[in-house]
Design a protein around this motif. Sequence first.
Motif, PDB file in Angstrom:
ATOM      1  N   ARG A  86      43.188  39.571  24.314  1.00  0.00           N
ATOM      2  CA  ARG A  86      44.558  39.957  25.116  1.00  0.00           C
ATOM      3  C   ARG A  86      44.904  38.653  25.714  1.00  0.00           C
ATOM      4  O   ARG A  86      46.151  38.610  25.709  1.00  0.00           O
ATOM      5  CB  ARG A  86      44.212  41.226  26.102  1.00  0.00           C
ATOM      6  N   GLU A  87      43.817  38.143  26.552  1.00  0.00           N
ATOM      7  CA  GLU A  87      44.239  36.946  27.354  1.00  0.00           C
ATOM      8  C   GLU A  87      44.668  35.820  26.642  1.00  0.00           C
ATOM      9  O   GLU A  87      45.879  35.118  27.083  1.00  0.00           O
ATOM     10  CB  GLU A  87      42.950  36.450  28.178  1.00  0.00           C
ATOM     11  N   GLN A 111      37.771  42.205  23.329  1.00  0.00           N
ATOM     12  CA  GLN A 111      39.201  42.596  23.343  1.00  0.00           C
ATOM     13  C   GLN A 111      39.913  41.900  24.779  1.00  0.00           C
ATOM     14  O   GLN A 111      41.179  41.554  24.462  1.00  0.00           O
ATOM     15  CB  GLN A 111      39.203  44.276  23.769  1.00  0.00           C
ATOM     16  N   ALA A 112      39.273  41.635  25.761  1.00  0.00           N
ATOM     17  CA  ALA A 112      39.887  41.028  26.429  1.00  0.00           C
ATOM     18  C   ALA A 112      40.331  39.885  26.222  1.00  0.00           C
ATOM     19  O   ALA A 112      41.366  39.129  26.827  1.00  0.00           O
ATOM     20  CB  ALA A 112      39.133  41.014  28.081  1.00  0.00           C
ATOM     21  N   VAL A 142      39.271  36.597  32.386  1.00  0.00           N
ATOM     22  CA  VAL A 142      38.640  37.740  31.623  1.00  0.00           C
ATOM     23  C   VAL A 142      37.775  38.685  32.581  1.00  0.00           C
ATOM     24  O   VAL A 142      37.950  39.674  32.457  1.00  0.00           O
ATOM     25  CB  VAL A 142      37.889  37.405  30.282  1.00  0.00           C
ATOM     26  N   SER A 188      42.641  47.616  33.040  1.00  0.00           N
ATOM     27  CA  SER A 188      41.521  46.854  32.498  1.00  0.00           C
ATOM     28  C   SER A 188      41.145  47.244  31.033  1.00  0.00           C
ATOM     29  O   SER A 188      41.100  48.393  30.955  1.00  0.00           O
ATOM     30  CB  SER A 188      40.166  46.607  33.390  1.00  0.00           C
ATOM     31  N   PRO A 189      41.046  46.373  30.143  1.00  0.00           N
ATOM     32  CA  PRO A 189      40.520  46.980  28.670  1.00  0.00           C
ATOM     33  C   PRO A 189      39.155  47.310  28.571  1.00  0.00           C
ATOM     34  O   PRO A 189      38.801  47.934  27.625  1.00  0.00           O
ATOM     35  CB  PRO A 189      40.661  45.705  27.752  1.00  0.00           C
ATOM     36  N   TRP A 190      38.297  47.243  29.601  1.00  0.00           N
ATOM     37  CA  TRP A 190      37.156  47.780  29.554  1.00  0.00           C
ATOM     38  C   TRP A 190      36.884  48.987  30.308  1.00  0.00           C
ATOM     39  O   TRP A 190      36.355  49.855  29.867  1.00  0.00           O
ATOM     40  CB  TRP A 190      36.044  46.792  30.131  1.00  0.00           C
ATOM     41  N   HIS A 206      34.208  44.914  24.669  1.00  0.00           N
ATOM     42  CA  HIS A 206      35.072  44.882  25.531  1.00  0.00           C
ATOM     43  C   HIS A 206      35.622  43.469  25.799  1.00  0.00           C
ATOM     44  O   HIS A 206      36.812  43.311  26.301  1.00  0.00           O
ATOM     45  CB  HIS A 206      34.870  45.682  26.969  1.00  0.00           C
ATOM     46  N   VAL A 207      34.723  42.525  26.183  1.00  0.00           N
ATOM     47  CA  VAL A 207      35.129  41.263  26.389  1.00  0.00           C
ATOM     48  C   VAL A 207      35.792  40.682  25.435  1.00  0.00           C
ATOM     49  O   VAL A 207      36.871  39.694  25.611  1.00  0.00           O
ATOM     50  CB  VAL A 207      33.582  40.329  26.576  1.00  0.00           C
ATOM     51  N   ALA A 244      39.967  40.921  34.540  1.00  0.00           N
ATOM     52  CA  ALA A 244      40.283  42.163  33.809  1.00  0.00           C
ATOM     53  C   ALA A 244      39.550  43.281  33.728  1.00  0.00           C
ATOM     54  O   ALA A 244      39.886  44.406  33.445  1.00  0.00           O
ATOM     55  CB  ALA A 244      40.729  41.407  32.340  1.00  0.00           C
ATOM     56  N   LEU A 245      38.134  42.680  33.788  1.00  0.00           N
ATOM     57  CA  LEU A 245      37.009  43.762  33.452  1.00  0.00           C
ATOM     58  C   LEU A 245      36.445  44.190  34.907  1.00  0.00           C
ATOM     59  O   LEU A 245      35.421  44.681  35.115  1.00  0.00           O
ATOM     60  CB  LEU A 245      35.807  43.245  32.667  1.00  0.00           C
TER      61      LEU A 245
END
Length: 323
Positions: free
Chosen positions: A239-240, A235-236, A251, A37-39, A232-233, A254-255
């Motif tokens: 990425r998505e 960034q996600a 999203v 997860s990117p977060w 972080h959202v 992912a978090l």
Amino acid sequence: MLYFASATEIHLANAFLRETGIPQKGQREKRVPDESSPWTGAMVPATRVFELLNYGAEESGQEDFGLRYGRWLNLRGIDTISLMWRHAESVAQWYELAGRYVTLENNALSYQVKRSAHRTRLTHGVAPPLDQQSTHVIQAIITLTTRVFRELVGPSWSPLRLELKQAPPDDPSPFEDFFAAPVRFKQPENVLVVRTEDFHRKNPGHDPELMTFLVAYQKERAASRALSLKEHVVQAIHRELSLGRVSLKNVAEALVMTPRSLQRHLKTQGCTFSELLREARIETLKAHTALERPLPLKRLARELGFSDASATSRFLRSLRGEG
């Protein structure tokens, strides 16, 4: 407050269940993300770890299931914090660093130290919302702490006393045998009481250079987690978008959150998912319009996360104020 644990903890707990022959039938499916997860990194809700160990205890009928799990774990291969004890100056240095950085692996846990001249109390805590589920997680953690002492102080080491919040088991002998010390149940806290001299005893395998590197690595990880949820959202979302599958559901997954929880937390930061997605699409659009050759509409739709060209056209018109 959202509580997360490293996905490694899920994999290890599942491996222990398999090795001990505990059937998977009846166990709720535990989804572990395939990607970090990117977060939070490769994280899952902390409750899943608690649920797995409690499930194992129920299926096996073993009141010391967490103790058994803590004895089974590879002391050097649990997480990045477990790499530090072997090279620390003393148990004291390792435990204090573990307390500082444990939230990177499981933010539902906490370690605290209270010293006196002759005795030191090592408190192993769990966030209040998860406390009622924590019996076997706590057993495992205190078992691991005891194993670190025995590695650094000597294999016959034992604490002065163990205090546990859990109710007395029908058979306390597994606890008494492993810890080789008095064990008190139904206590206010989960505490390993040790000799202060043992806590600070020098580790002959201390490696100052490697410890400096490991501490710097943990600081870097902590700093990367310090970003706000909104950042972080974003960034996600980017990425998505790049993967062509952007949506609130993806999203949130992912978090390691539910869509509803994500929306609620974003609201506290004064924004919505739709607003952040729109901003991300505008940024992506600007990057592509700066290219010498504009992208075909179909390709642009994919880059902006739209299912078809007509949706992209509507988005472009809205930017121009055309409704």
